[in-house]
Design a protein around this motif. Sequence first.
Motif, PDB file in Angstrom:
ATOM      1  N   LYS A 121       0.840  -1.212   0.000  1.00 48.59           N
ATOM      2  CA  LYS A 121       0.000   0.000   0.000  1.00 48.59           C
ATOM      3  C   LYS A 121       0.864   1.247   0.000  1.00 48.59           C
ATOM      4  O   LYS A 121       1.976   1.233   0.527  1.00 48.59           O
ATOM      5  CB  LYS A 121      -0.805   0.025   1.298  1.00 48.59           C
ATOM      6  N   GLY A 122       0.332   2.322  -0.483  1.00 47.61           N
ATOM      7  CA  GLY A 122       1.023   3.616  -0.353  1.00 47.61           C
ATOM      8  C   GLY A 122       1.923   3.921  -1.538  1.00 47.61           C
ATOM      9  O   GLY A 122       2.201   3.071  -2.381  1.00 47.61           O
ATOM     10  N   TYR A 123       2.400   5.170  -1.568  1.00 50.06           N
ATOM     11  CA  TYR A 123       3.143   5.653  -2.730  1.00 50.06           C
ATOM     12  C   TYR A 123       4.651   5.570  -2.487  1.00 50.06           C
ATOM     13  O   TYR A 123       5.362   6.576  -2.474  1.00 50.06           O
ATOM     14  CB  TYR A 123       2.696   7.084  -3.044  1.00 50.06           C
ATOM     15  N   TYR A 124       5.126   4.347  -2.289  1.00 42.55           N
ATOM     16  CA  TYR A 124       6.556   4.132  -2.025  1.00 42.55           C
ATOM     17  C   TYR A 124       7.304   3.854  -3.327  1.00 42.55           C
ATOM     18  O   TYR A 124       6.798   3.166  -4.211  1.00 42.55           O
ATOM     19  CB  TYR A 124       6.739   2.948  -1.077  1.00 42.55           C
ATOM     20  N   ILE A 125       8.502   4.408  -3.402  1.00 41.51           N
ATOM     21  CA  ILE A 125       9.354   4.189  -4.574  1.00 41.51           C
ATOM     22  C   ILE A 125      10.739   3.794  -4.077  1.00 41.51           C
ATOM     23  O   ILE A 125      11.333   4.508  -3.261  1.00 41.51           O
ATOM     24  CB  ILE A 125       9.443   5.476  -5.425  1.00 41.51           C
ATOM     25  N   PRO A 126      11.259   2.640  -4.520  1.00 38.45           N
ATOM     26  CA  PRO A 126      12.580   2.243  -4.027  1.00 38.45           C
ATOM     27  C   PRO A 126      13.672   3.162  -4.573  1.00 38.45           C
ATOM     28  O   PRO A 126      13.570   3.617  -5.715  1.00 38.45           O
ATOM     29  CB  PRO A 126      12.757   0.823  -4.586  1.00 38.45           C
ATOM     30  N   PRO A 127      14.702   3.454  -3.773  1.00 40.75           N
ATOM     31  CA  PRO A 127      15.792   4.264  -4.302  1.00 40.75           C
ATOM     32  C   PRO A 127      16.410   3.567  -5.521  1.00 40.75           C
ATOM     33  O   PRO A 127      16.637   2.363  -5.492  1.00 40.75           O
ATOM     34  CB  PRO A 127      16.792   4.346  -3.153  1.00 40.75           C
TER      35      PRO A 127
END
Length: 491
Positions: A369-375
């Motif tokens: 869930k959520g607006y996570y973006i991996p480095p």
Amino acid sequence: MVSKLFTVDDCPSGLFLNNEWIPGEGEPLRFTNSADGELVDIPPLHTATASDIDKAVSYAQAAFTGEWSTFSGEKRGLLLHKLADLIIEHAEELAYFESRCSGIPISFVRRGIPSMASVFRYYAGWADKYKGDYFPPTDGFYKIVEHEPIGVCAGITAWNASLLFLAWKSAPALATGNTIIIKPSEKSPLGTLAVGYLVSKAGFPPGVLQVVIGEGLTGHLLSSHMKINKVSFTGSTTTGRKIQDAATKSNLKRVTLELGGKSPAVVFDDADMQKTLFWCSFGITGNTGQVCAATSRLFVQETIAEQFVNSLKESFQAIAEGMGGDPLNPATTYGPVIDKLQYDRVSEFIQTAKHDLAPAVGGEVYRGKGYYIPPTIFLNPPEDAKVYREEVFGPVLCIKTFKTEAEAIQLANDTDYGLAGSVYTQDLKRALRVSRAIRGGTIGVNCASVVGPQVPMGGFKLSGVGREMGEYALRHYTEPKSIWISNYSAA
Ligand code: NDP
């Protein structure tokens, strides 16, 4: 969370005008929690209309010529100190409000609050010391130069560090006797509204600092208003141009612009590897890369490139493993990006770059869930790649290698932006040479993304106009006035 100043139910409940909560007459604003995409469970706040802005301006004008204008520098300084005390006293609540809608980890926001208070203290010190100038009557005239406040100012801020931006704009404005209306981003205005309330608790008269909320249109109403004399803006270069244009077409109000960047980090082979890895990683993953001065282009000397890039990849992978944590949990250090729009924007940069080359690390879609973006790292992107040229405002790093110092400088300066940069080396002479050669407003030697109240912050080229902080900011909130006095006795 139980808050001391506000309860969650009656947290900021309108525009903060003339030291009171006043409901905006515009549309309801709702906020999204970027950690899960759900609506934040607070009553909607209504945006300001043109008539609300007119009201705020007339209160600000009345304050500027009223009681506030009679305050001595010492008295203004005491109020700014009092405000700093209240900010520290209510740090937990401010951090909560700030993190709630932005998704910025509360651990990160908390660290910024003492810095915000320091900005108010720093300018409290200036309030009775920003003197003008004097020239002797060698030509038959005494000359006095006074620094007069500009009048009603506006501050329009981005969401990625709203509380710091609020301090950078309002502290020098108030120290020099102006009044100011702040418009935070519609995406995360709660912390700024709460500080408005603290301003009233500190004892500032009504109308001295007010907070209005709304979208771009609200910002436009401020930047084009005929009775606002100055606008200070932090945000994208695109919006900065619109603000400068509106200021020019209205009353030629004074404009300060703190805009975006594509800042370089240059790593030489004699750098301290562990410390350099820390700063280069922090420089693009801190606040999930949503930092104007993020060092998003890294140039590493060929002799150490393989080892350095491998270590950086490990560090990015470790950060990605912590994705998905609740931003309100103090243990969370890496948050989501602000909202779906920003998520889509950053993802589009990554997907477009992937047409040309595979990411060295990251680049995959987060399935939770959520607006996570991996480095994410792209190695040796083409010169004209969008991801290499444009500001991503997310955790995406481009890396290229270089052989010589001259080549590193050429690569570092090959950008339309000029906000910041970093140089990593143990050779002091080289550090100074390269720092001077990089065209940017702030250069870190063996560090990145550092700011402090004494030191000006702002950009060369497309990164902005004017400076915030330090003595320099005071010049942007005052008009010099020259008074000539005929020296009759010599005539
Ligand atoms: P935007 O430029 O989109 O917005 C910044 C502020 O301007 C917001 O309050 C926004 O309102 C408002 N605004 C939008 N349109 C107008 C308009 N036409 N007239 C007046 N005001 C308007 O930036 P973001 O909020 O998306 O922030 C990200 C950008 O900010 C990045 O490019 C980043 O580099 C830059 N930035 C620069 C910093 C610096 O010091 N140089 C520091 C931090 C960020 P709303 O959000 O309500 O639409």
